[in-house]
Design a protein around this motif. Structure first.
Motif, PDB file in Angstrom:
ATOM      1  N   CYS A 237       0.871  -1.093   0.082  1.00 47.34           N
ATOM      2  CA  CYS A 237       0.103   0.000   0.127  1.00 47.34           C
ATOM      3  C   CYS A 237       0.940   1.261  -0.064  1.00 47.34           C
ATOM      4  O   CYS A 237       2.055   1.317   0.565  1.00 47.34           O
ATOM      5  N   CYS A 238       0.358   2.421  -0.489  1.00 44.94           N
ATOM      6  CA  CYS A 238       0.873   3.669  -0.408  1.00 44.94           C
ATOM      7  C   CYS A 238       0.004   4.888  -0.382  1.00 44.94           C
ATOM      8  O   CYS A 238      -1.045   4.701  -0.717  1.00 44.94           O
ATOM      9  N   ILE A 239       0.689   5.974   0.245  1.00 45.83           N
ATOM     10  CA  ILE A 239      -0.328   7.022   0.194  1.00 45.83           C
ATOM     11  C   ILE A 239       0.243   8.130  -0.531  1.00 45.83           C
ATOM     12  O   ILE A 239       1.388   8.325  -0.590  1.00 45.83           O
ATOM     13  N   SER A 240      -0.544   8.677  -1.360  1.00 44.84           N
ATOM     14  CA  SER A 240      -0.317   9.818  -2.326  1.00 44.84           C
ATOM     15  C   SER A 240      -0.023  11.386  -1.509  1.00 44.84           C
ATOM     16  O   SER A 240      -0.473  11.241  -0.321  1.00 44.84           O
ATOM     17  N   ALA A 241       0.703  12.070  -2.175  1.00 44.08           N
ATOM     18  CA  ALA A 241       0.739  13.361  -1.414  1.00 44.08           C
ATOM     19  C   ALA A 241      -0.576  14.088  -1.295  1.00 44.08           C
ATOM     20  O   ALA A 241      -0.579  14.993  -0.481  1.00 44.08           O
TER      21      ALA A 241
END
Length: 421
Positions: A262-266
């Motif tokens: 998973c990753c979170i965008s700016a």
């Protein structure tokens, strides 16, 4: 742990006053407790024993001991819990102000080892720490040390001296990253990284790695058999490769699970990819829907529904025509309902947890040990808000997933509302 914020204010008569707000942060845990890594097992009945003690499944979020007693120069002092790191069988508690680390859980095969449980004497003065099933890493201002849980010799299995500097000090807060490389889960412990990657943070799965660069680009490598690398295939990569589907979308945080990422965008959007066999991506899962129908069928049998007989298979429904996703080999944007911004995410072996900017906790995926926090052992392929914290007016500030359990940091909402920041 006490979190302190300050605000300088101007009064009507021209005088300044300093407003200080102190948050008392508490940690809760739920899920697998087979080794006492979540709540210490109790041998005999004592006043400290909780309902969750000695339970393998802790399905209700339970307060984790946030304070331990340590001895410094013969004086007793209280060391507050700053951060938690979790592997499958152990919990590492990082204490504030460089006091060191405290280990709970599996005591190891070697009974002579004094590093497998309790306060780690060798950790005094460390700024950060991380652990896996076989070793733990200590980051000091001037050196990095890797210790083997079962090694009886009095010394680390790997260490490197570093020059204290502003740049180095910042890197110490992002283990498993270390200067010019990272600490792997298996030997060789130290793995070099190319400087051109400009690594900002890095997360480790059992057999894969995800890296966030200073520019917001995401790189992955390692085993790709379940699409966990996000390159659109099931092949493995020996060297870091940019996730092209995210190119041009800056990211600010990454996390690796057993076979998913998973990753979170700016802009606080959440992207997921990899294996979804039990709903850990928050996408439609055949395994979850099948289990849900079986549970409904079992409940009907227990209620002696005349339309349901023992031995009958669960009836087919419209859900059987739904398109399920077993593997998501490209990053997919995951929307929570209601839509909200994500500030933190953590992946377990087969479950995922995210914290919103409003301080709410959402979980999804495998829930066999109560690791989703909904006070049951059901799995879910849809992100669901954990009502336990909302009902108690607790604002979630951080989340850490172990393989089969979850740890949550909270503060009281009234403290957040009083804050001038």
């Amino acid at each position: 742990m006490w979190t302190v914020c300050t605000s300088l204010n101007l009064t009507a008569n021209g005088y300044f006053y300093l407003f200080i707000c102190i948050f008392s942060m508490r940690w809760f845990g739920f899920g697998f407790n087979g080794f006492g890594q979540l709540i210490a097992h109790v041998q005999t009945a004592t006043e400290d024993k909780t309902d969750a003690a000695n339970e393998i499944k802790v399905i209700c979020p339970t307060l984790v001991n946030k304070s331990v007693k340590k001895c410094i120069c013969g004086l007793k002092a209280s060391a507050e819990l700053k951060q938690i790191r979790a592997s499958w069988s152990r919990r590492l508690s990082l204490l504030e102000d460089g006091c060191g680390v405290f280990l709970d859980g599996f005591k190891g095969v070697s009974s002579s080892s004094n590093k497998c449980c309790g306060f780690v004497e060798q950790s005094r003065g460390c700024k950060d720490a991380a652990n896996s099933e076989s070793q733990f890493t200590l980051a000091f201002q001037d050196r990095i040390e890797v210790w083997d849980f079962e090694r009886s010799e009095n010394g680390p299995v790997w260490s490197v001296d570093i020059r204290p500097s502003v740049e180095t000090s910042d890197s110490l807060t992002k283990l498993p990253l270390v200067p010019e490389g990272y600490i792997a889960l298996k030997p060789p412990f130290y793995r070099p990284l190319s400087p051109h990657l400009q690594a900002k943070s890095l997360a480790l799965g059992p057999e894969h790695v995800i890296l966030l660069s200073a520019t917001g680009a995401v790189y992955t490598w390692g085993q790709g058999s379940h699409g966990q690398l996000g390159h659109g295939s099931l092949t493995s990569e020996e060297e870091p490769r940019a996730v092209e589907a995210l190119w041009g979308v800056p990211m600010k945080a990454v996390s690796a699970g057993g076979w998913h990422c998973c990753c979170i965008s700016a802009t606080a959007d959440l992207y997921v990819w990899g294996w979804n066999e039990i709903g850990q991506l928050g996408l439609p899962s055949r395994g979850v829907r099948k289990a849900q129908k079986q549970n409904s069928h079992d409940r009907a049998l227990q209620s002696q529904d005349p339309n349901v007989k023992p031995g009958d298979e669960p009836t087919q429904t419209e859900d059987d025509k739904e398109v399920f996703i077993s593997i998501q080999a490209f990053p997919a944007l995951l929307d929570l309902n209601p839509q909200c911004e994500i500030k933190a995410v953590s992946c377990g072996s087969r479950h995922t947890a995210a914290v919103t900017t409003e301080g709410n906790l959402y979980t999804w995926g495998w829930g066999e040990y109560g690791q989703l926090g909904h006070q049951n052992v059901l799995s879910s392929d849809e992100p669901q808000c954990v009502e336990f914290f909302k009902e108690r007016h607790l604002h979630v500030t951080d989340i850490v997933c172990g393989a089969w359990n979850t740890f949550v940091a909270v503060v009281k909402q009234e403290e957040m509302q009083k804050s001038p920041l």
